[in-house]
Design a protein around this motif. Sequence first.
Motif, PDB file in Angstrom:
ATOM      1  N   LEU A  62       0.814  -1.217   0.000  1.00 16.76           N
ATOM      2  CA  LEU A  62       0.000   0.000   0.000  1.00 16.76           C
ATOM      3  C   LEU A  62       0.849   1.270   0.000  1.00 16.76           C
ATOM      4  N   ALA A  63       2.147   1.133  -0.261  1.00 14.45           N
ATOM      5  CA  ALA A  63       3.038   2.297  -0.344  1.00 14.45           C
ATOM      6  C   ALA A  63       4.106   2.050  -1.405  1.00 14.45           C
ATOM      7  N   LEU A  64       3.676   1.694  -2.606  1.00 12.18           N
ATOM      8  CA  LEU A  64       4.604   1.408  -3.688  1.00 12.18           C
ATOM      9  C   LEU A  64       5.087   2.709  -4.333  1.00 12.18           C
ATOM     10  N   PRO A  65       6.373   2.804  -4.648  1.00 15.91           N
ATOM     11  CA  PRO A  65       6.881   4.021  -5.290  1.00 15.91           C
ATOM     12  C   PRO A  65       6.507   4.068  -6.765  1.00 15.91           C
ATOM     13  N   ARG A  66       6.463   5.263  -7.303  1.00 19.09           N
ATOM     14  CA  ARG A  66       6.283   5.447  -8.744  1.00 19.09           C
ATOM     15  C   ARG A  66       6.807   6.824  -9.102  1.00 19.09           C
ATOM     16  N   PHE A  67       7.113   7.009 -10.348  1.00 18.88           N
ATOM     17  CA  PHE A  67       7.582   8.282 -10.871  1.00 18.88           C
ATOM     18  C   PHE A  67       6.423   8.999 -11.553  1.00 18.88           C
ATOM     19  N   ALA A  68       6.331  10.296 -11.347  1.00 18.69           N
ATOM     20  CA  ALA A  68       5.334  11.086 -12.068  1.00 18.69           C
ATOM     21  C   ALA A  68       5.798  11.230 -13.518  1.00 18.69           C
ATOM     22  N   VAL A  69       4.886  11.036 -14.446  1.00 19.61           N
ATOM     23  CA  VAL A  69       5.177  11.191 -15.868  1.00 19.61           C
ATOM     24  C   VAL A  69       4.149  12.158 -16.433  1.00 19.61           C
ATOM     25  N   SER A  70       4.625  13.206 -17.063  1.00 21.68           N
ATOM     26  CA  SER A  70       3.758  14.225 -17.645  1.00 21.68           C
ATOM     27  C   SER A  70       3.753  14.099 -19.164  1.00 21.68           C
ATOM     28  N   PRO A  71       2.725  14.637 -19.816  1.00 20.39           N
ATOM     29  CA  PRO A  71       2.634  14.506 -21.273  1.00 20.39           C
ATOM     30  C   PRO A  71       3.865  15.028 -22.022  1.00 20.39           C
ATOM     31  N   GLY A  72       4.532  16.039 -21.517  1.00 19.49           N
ATOM     32  CA  GLY A  72       5.687  16.607 -22.205  1.00 19.49           C
ATOM     33  C   GLY A  72       7.012  15.927 -21.891  1.00 19.49           C
ATOM     34  N   ASP A  73       6.996  14.925 -21.019  1.00 19.91           N
ATOM     35  CA  ASP A  73       8.238  14.243 -20.662  1.00 19.91           C
ATOM     36  C   ASP A  73       8.775  13.447 -21.855  1.00 19.91           C
ATOM     37  N   THR A  74      10.064  13.555 -22.062  1.00 17.65           N
ATOM     38  CA  THR A  74      10.716  12.817 -23.140  1.00 17.65           C
ATOM     39  C   THR A  74      11.386  11.567 -22.580  1.00 17.65           C
ATOM     40  N   PRO A  75      11.706  10.617 -23.435  1.00 17.68           N
ATOM     41  CA  PRO A  75      12.443   9.445 -22.951  1.00 17.68           C
ATOM     42  C   PRO A  75      13.762   9.825 -22.267  1.00 17.68           C
ATOM     43  N   ALA A  76      14.443  10.826 -22.803  1.00 11.57           N
ATOM     44  CA  ALA A  76      15.712  11.256 -22.198  1.00 11.57           C
ATOM     45  C   ALA A  76      15.485  11.802 -20.785  1.00 11.57           C
TER      46      ALA A  76
END
Length: 86
Positions: A62-76
């Motif tokens: 119930l406390a798994l990490p994740r990264f925020a990803v936004s529409p403008g984020d590039t693979p780099a």
Amino acid sequence: LAGPRATLGAWTGRAVDAVAYPYGRWGVHVEGRTVEAARAAGYGLGFTLDPRPSRPGPVEPLALPRFAVSPGDTPALLRSRLALAS
């Protein structure tokens, strides 16, 4: 947390087992009592916005990490975030 879970279940006709905590930074917006409230509401998984990779070993589901990803984020940019967090 139980009310929204029931509402989503009714709308979708499916069990709702996971929650993503809004603005879910551990220690800022999410803490032990948040996790316990999610558990009491019947969730089995919870996703924070702790920008760190998951590692092998025991985890709090119930406390798994994740990264925020936004529409403008590039693979780099995503590769850079992952490298900085490792």
